[in-house]
Design a protein around this motif. Structure first.
Motif, PDB file in Angstrom:
ATOM      1  N   LEU A  31      31.290  17.623  20.123  1.00 34.27           N
ATOM      2  CA  LEU A  31      30.574  17.434  18.574  1.00 34.27           C
ATOM      3  C   LEU A  31      31.337  16.466  18.114  1.00 34.27           C
ATOM      4  N   SER A  32      30.507  15.770  16.776  1.00 35.71           N
ATOM      5  CA  SER A  32      31.423  15.323  16.070  1.00 35.71           C
ATOM      6  C   SER A  32      30.980  16.039  14.946  1.00 35.71           C
ATOM      7  N   VAL A  33      32.468  15.806  14.076  1.00 38.35           N
ATOM      8  CA  VAL A  33      31.678  16.817  12.661  1.00 38.35           C
ATOM      9  C   VAL A  33      32.185  15.620  11.351  1.00 38.35           C
ATOM     10  N   PRO A  34      32.226  15.210  10.161  1.00 43.25           N
ATOM     11  CA  PRO A  34      32.416  14.622   9.555  1.00 43.25           C
ATOM     12  C   PRO A  34      33.525  14.897   8.617  1.00 43.25           C
ATOM     13  N   ASN A  35      33.841  16.336   8.465  1.00 43.17           N
ATOM     14  CA  ASN A  35      35.296  16.525   7.977  1.00 43.17           C
ATOM     15  C   ASN A  35      35.547  18.253   8.927  1.00 43.17           C
ATOM     16  N   ALA A  36      36.577  18.963   8.004  1.00 42.06           N
ATOM     17  CA  ALA A  36      36.937  19.956   8.977  1.00 42.06           C
ATOM     18  C   ALA A  36      36.590  21.669   7.947  1.00 42.06           C
ATOM     19  N   ALA A  37      35.860  21.184   6.468  1.00 47.07           N
ATOM     20  CA  ALA A  37      35.017  22.136   5.951  1.00 47.07           C
ATOM     21  C   ALA A  37      33.796  22.560   7.084  1.00 47.07           C
ATOM     22  N   LEU A  38      32.830  21.611   7.054  1.00 48.54           N
ATOM     23  CA  LEU A  38      32.082  21.771   8.003  1.00 48.54           C
ATOM     24  C   LEU A  38      32.088  21.914   9.693  1.00 48.54           C
ATOM     25  N   ALA A  39      33.444  21.346  10.050  1.00 44.60           N
ATOM     26  CA  ALA A  39      33.768  21.831  11.377  1.00 44.60           C
ATOM     27  C   ALA A  39      33.975  23.496  11.175  1.00 44.60           C
ATOM     28  N   ALA A  40      34.545  24.120  10.068  1.00 46.66           N
ATOM     29  CA  ALA A  40      35.026  25.506  10.254  1.00 46.66           C
ATOM     30  C   ALA A  40      33.807  26.201  10.561  1.00 46.66           C
ATOM     31  N   ARG A  41      32.521  25.717   9.744  1.00 50.51           N
ATOM     32  CA  ARG A  41      31.309  26.877   8.739  1.00 50.51           C
ATOM     33  C   ARG A  41      30.539  26.042  10.646  1.00 50.51           C
ATOM     34  N   LEU A  42      30.631  25.403  11.153  1.00 50.47           N
ATOM     35  CA  LEU A  42      29.897  25.444  12.063  1.00 50.47           C
ATOM     36  C   LEU A  42      30.543  25.929  13.672  1.00 50.47           C
ATOM     37  N   LYS A  43      31.824  26.407  13.955  1.00 49.31           N
ATOM     38  CA  LYS A  43      32.144  26.896  14.643  1.00 49.31           C
ATOM     39  C   LYS A  43      32.152  28.204  14.608  1.00 49.31           C
ATOM     40  N   GLN A  44      31.687  29.036  13.247  1.00 52.81           N
ATOM     41  CA  GLN A  44      31.315  29.768  13.201  1.00 52.81           C
ATOM     42  C   GLN A  44      29.950  30.187  13.711  1.00 52.81           C
TER      43      GLN A  44
END
Length: 123
Positions: A31-44
């Motif tokens: 998955l492509s994620v626009p920023n690291a903050a969203l990536a951290a939340r999506l990882k959860q």
């Protein structure tokens, strides 16, 4: 890919608006994620996403996230200055002198007079 994108968005509607499916091969979803903050939340939320995709018939064994910052478009602040040709200005000037004096034409005559005044101050 479009169907998988739709199913991911249905599973996590609030988080998936800015994400995109990049690749789905060998049961691995990227998955492509626009920023690291969203990536951290999506990882959860990956276990929940994987479970819901399995329920929808997608055989997903692993989910990888790739942060891909999109280029921001910079809006041009310079505005283009339009200039009326001399013929157009003279036609407006002639029109302002040929219009009859009436309440209906008063606003138009005032606008034409303001245009002529601006034109004189620009020179």
């Amino acid at each position: 890919m479009a169907a998988l994108q739709k199913d991911c968005a249905a599973a996590l509607p609030a988080m998936f608006t800015h994400c995109a499916v990049l690749q789905f091969e060998a049961d691995q979803l990227v998955l492509s994620v626009p920023n690291a903050a969203l990536a951290a939340r999506l990882k959860q939320q990956c276990p929940k996403l994987q479970e819901q995709l399995l329920q929808r018939g997608w055989q997903v064994n692993a989910i990888r996230l790739k942060v891909q910052v999109a280029k921001m478009l910079v809006k041009s602040t310079a505005s283009k200055q339009l200039v009326l040709p001399t013929e157009a200005v003279s036609a407006f000037n002639e029109l302002s002198h040929t219009l009859e004096n009436s309440p209906r034409n008063e606003a138009l005559k005032n606008a034409l007079a303001a245009l002529m005044q601006r034109r004189r101050t620009e020179k």
